[in-house]
Design an enzyme around this catalytic site. Structure first.
Site, PDB file in Angstrom:
ATOM      1  N   HIS A 194     -58.093 -32.959  93.140  1.00 26.20           N
ATOM      2  CA  HIS A 194     -56.967 -32.597  92.273  1.00 26.20           C
ATOM      3  C   HIS A 194     -57.409 -31.489  91.331  1.00 26.20           C
ATOM      4  CE1 HIS A 194     -59.156 -35.556  89.845  1.00 26.20           C
ATOM      5  NE2 HIS A 194     -58.430 -35.235  88.783  1.00 26.20           N
ATOM      6  N   HIS A 220     -57.671 -31.002  87.982  1.00 26.44           N
ATOM      7  CA  HIS A 220     -58.234 -31.103  86.631  1.00 26.44           C
ATOM      8  C   HIS A 220     -59.568 -30.367  86.532  1.00 26.44           C
ATOM      9  CE1 HIS A 220     -55.628 -34.837  85.508  1.00 26.44           C
ATOM     10  NE2 HIS A 220     -54.992 -33.703  85.316  1.00 26.44           N
ATOM     11  N   ASP A 226     -62.339 -30.854  85.056  1.00 28.96           N
ATOM     12  CA  ASP A 226     -63.609 -31.553  85.227  1.00 28.96           C
ATOM     13  C   ASP A 226     -63.890 -31.887  86.690  1.00 28.96           C
ATOM     14  OD1 ASP A 226     -61.502 -33.471  85.063  1.00 28.96           O
ATOM     15  OD2 ASP A 226     -62.954 -35.065  84.668  1.00 28.96           O
ATOM     16  N   HIS A 227     -62.993 -31.480  87.593  1.00 29.20           N
ATOM     17  CA  HIS A 227     -63.198 -31.661  89.028  1.00 29.20           C
ATOM     18  C   HIS A 227     -63.297 -30.335  89.779  1.00 29.20           C
ATOM     19  CE1 HIS A 227     -62.524 -36.108  89.349  1.00 29.20           C
ATOM     20  NE2 HIS A 227     -62.114 -35.858  88.109  1.00 29.20           N
ATOM     21  N   HIS A 281     -51.929 -40.101  89.473  1.00 29.35           N
ATOM     22  CA  HIS A 281     -52.734 -39.465  88.413  1.00 29.35           C
ATOM     23  C   HIS A 281     -52.237 -38.038  88.220  1.00 29.35           C
ATOM     24  CE1 HIS A 281     -56.227 -38.695  85.905  1.00 29.35           C
ATOM     25  NE2 HIS A 281     -56.591 -37.693  86.674  1.00 29.35           N
ATOM     26  N   ASP A 334     -59.696 -39.393  90.952  1.00 32.27           N
ATOM     27  CA  ASP A 334     -59.320 -40.184  89.781  1.00 32.27           C
ATOM     28  C   ASP A 334     -58.149 -41.114  90.081  1.00 32.27           C
ATOM     29  OD1 ASP A 334     -61.299 -38.903  88.411  1.00 32.27           O
ATOM     30  OD2 ASP A 334     -59.986 -37.806  87.044  1.00 32.27           O
ATOM     31  N   HIS A 386     -65.671 -40.893  88.287  1.00 33.58           N
ATOM     32  CA  HIS A 386     -66.226 -41.156  86.954  1.00 33.58           C
ATOM     33  C   HIS A 386     -67.003 -42.471  86.923  1.00 33.58           C
ATOM     34  CE1 HIS A 386     -64.059 -37.992  84.679  1.00 33.58           C
ATOM     35  NE2 HIS A 386     -63.128 -38.172  85.612  1.00 33.58           N
TER      36      HIS A 386
END
Length: 254
Positions: A52, A54, A56-57, A109, A126, A164
């Site tokens: 996805h 985001h 942080d990915h 998400h 996530d 995570h």
């Protein structure tokens, strides 16, 4: 094949699945540094899989493409992932060298979130965490529950590789929801032992998650009763139970 989680940021994992020669697929590189460091130890990325959009990915993708310009990038069709070289959606397959992954759409998400399943591993981003699930930033409870149902239906020995290291805090919530669950008590002790020596709590089998994760157990009497008590109203519909459980988790403090 060799699975390796590369810690990133405070609690992210960048997953790599490599062969004996060091070639590997890399999943959700939120930052480039851990992958570049692994490359110094012999890892050679052959593809990036993104679940996805985001940051942080996907935040490390540009730097990795600067190092390996021809690296294919498999990602959902989302303008927020401009680095994608191939868009993938539900029912598609990722095939590169010896690797084969089936793509599952798992919105909730985010609206375009996908998961990758192959070689006995599930890269769930996530959507599904150990003993938890992601927050619903762009989806509905019905969408997220359908996504979790799809993942829970995969083979029981599938290894869940999520984005995570949230497992210890998720365990604290799960034990409040489902305190009489013996499998959950055993899993919590395992988690505490692992984290006491900074070991990852992942991967974990899907069978364990189905036994312990309250978000995969909304149809059980124990979870339904606990959520109904917390909500102050008898909840019967499974989507209503899931939605109330997610709201409870959103406000939970251990």
């Amino acid at each position: 094949m060799r699975l390796q989680p590369l810690p990133a940021f405070e609690d992210n994992y960048i997953w790599t699945l490599g062969d004996a020669s060091g070639n590997a697929i890399v999943v959700d590189p939120g930052e480039a540094g851990p992958v570049l460091a692994a490359a110094e130890d012999g890892l050679t990325p052959i593809a990036l899989l993104l679940t996805h959009h985001h940051a942080d990915h996907i935040g490390g993708v540009d730097a990795l493409l600067a190092r390996w310009p021809d690296l294919p990038v498999f990602a959902p069709d989302d303008p927020r992932i401009p680095q994608a070289t191939r868009h993938v959606g539900d029912g598609d397959a990722v095939e590169i060298a010896a690797w084969h992954f089936d793509v599952l759409a798992v919105p909730g998400h985010t609206r375009t979130h996908v998961a990758f399943h192959g070689h006995g591993h599930l890269f769930s981003g996530d959507t599904l965490f150990s003993l938890g699930c992601g927050r619903m930033f762009e989806g509905t409870p019905a969408q997220m529950l359908t996504s979790l149902d799809r993942l829970a239906a995969l083979p029981a020995d599938t290894l869940v590789c999520c984005g995570h290291e949230y497992t210890r805090s998720n365990a604290a919530f799960a034990r409040v929801v489902d305190p009489d669950n013996a499998a959950l008590r055993r899993r919590e002790q395992e988690i505490l032992d692992m984290r006491s020596t900074s070991r990852p709590t992942l991967p974990v089998t899907l069978a364990s998650e189905c036994d312990c994760n309250p978000f995969l157990r909304v149809d059980t009497d124990a979870v339904r009763a606990a959520v109904s008590r917390q909500a102050g109203i008898a909840l019967i519909d499974r989507v209503d139970v899931f939605a109330a459980l997610r709201r409870w988790k959103d406000g939970f403090r251990a």
